[in-house]
Design a protein around this motif. Structure first.
Motif: not given
Length: 323
Positions: A249-255, A258-259
């Motif tokens: 999924p590559g770079r997945v951000l939340r707030d 990186i998660i």
């Protein structure tokens, strides 16, 4: 395969335990969305009766009522107190002899000490009348993945972490994996995903998809885990295994953080393989790649954003009971 080696996940299942989000103080505003995602997963595994029996495990009566209302006939609801839903790590591992091995649990190295997590595995096994042996060392189910032939993959970051079994060497851990679970060869990978509070569980990094065939993510552009994936492929390549690469999924951000999002946290059921989705560019490509590996099953992608706020995904919240 040794009589005590756990069958591979693609072998037939009698049932599966799935944790149902039960504690509002842990999930906050993500409680209802997480419950919906968990039940969507349960329905996909049940597959209108073509899959296995789904045992939704709720920690209390309020959660049980919510689970029954959402799941209907797709699941049987079981009430047993627990800390949180990560049954891959806290439930007992049912082995090839029809018995189970229940390992000590210390909240992923002392990070999350929640009441009920230390003995939920034994209680669930007792409800199913599964004879259970208690193993006196710390091991979480998400830290290992086997192919049914005696081969198992894990990470040094987790199994050699001093916050788990500080008195055990690599050789001693290999001996215990052989004695308690029948594993005759260990593939040691290095680190797991960035910001993974499990200290690098392998079910976010590398999964067996057939005997001797190991799936590992292929780094995406700007992937924060690109070196982790490349090192894993290098280390696994030192063994007699076939490596297949799955889109990341590559770079997945939340707030803005990186998660540890991973398509590798899929669950292999009797009729369906369920792949977590994150609204990333490679969501559909990952489902397509995994479908090619399991032509006899329906591979479905389901959103797991709310579940991931708790730290894991579909594989983390489930533990199969082999047929």
């Amino acid at each position: 395969m040794s009589r005590i080696t756990p069958p591979p996940e693609w072998a037939p299942h009698k049932a599966v335990w799935i944790g149902f989000p039960s504690h509002p103080d842990l999930w906050l505003e993500d409680l209802d969305p997480a419950r919906e995602e968990v039940v969507a997963f349960a329905r996909a595994v049940h597959a209108d009766g073509k899959g296995e029996r789904v045992l939704l495990v709720a920690a209390d009566e309020e959660a049980a009522r919510a689970a029954k209302a959402l799941a209907g006939d797709a699941a049987q609801v079981v009430v047993e107190p627990f800390g949180d839903i990560w049954l891959r790590d806290t439930a007992a591992i049912v082995t090839g002899d029809g018995h189970a091995r229940d390992f000590r649990f210390n909240g992923w190295g002392g990070k999350y000490d929640l009441p009920g997590d230390d003995d939920i595995g034994l209680r669930l096994a007792e409800r199913r009348h599964i004879r259970t042996e208690t193993c006196d060392w710390i091991l979480e189910g998400g830290a290992i993945d086997g192919d049914g032939t005696g081969l198992v993959v894990t990470t040094e970051q987790c199994l050699l972490n001093p916050n788990r079994n500080p008195g055990l060497s690599r050789t001693e851990i290999e001996a215990r994996l052989a004695e308690d679970l029948g594993y005759s060869e260990v593939i040691w990978l290095g680190d797991g995903l960035m910001h993974d509070h499990t200290d690098g569980h392998v079910d976010n990094l590398a999964r067996f998809v057939a005997p001797g065939k190991l799936a590992i993510p292929e780094p995406d552009d700007n992937d924060p885990n690109w070196l982790v994936y490349q090192n894993a492929a290098r280390d696994a390549g030192r063994h007699d295994v076939e490596i297949v690469r799955i889109p990341s999924p590559g770079r997945v951000l939340r707030d803005e953080e990186i998660i540890p999002a991973s398509y590798m946290n899929f669950y292999i059921g009797n009729a369906a393989v369920v792949v977590p989705q994150y609204g990333a560019a490679n969501d559909a490509a990952a489902v397509e790649a995994i479908q090619a590996l399991f032509p006899d099953r329906h591979v479905v992608g389901l959103h797991a954003d709310a579940i991931l706020t708790g730290g894991g995904s579909f594989h983390c919240i489930s533990q199969q009971i082999p047929a």
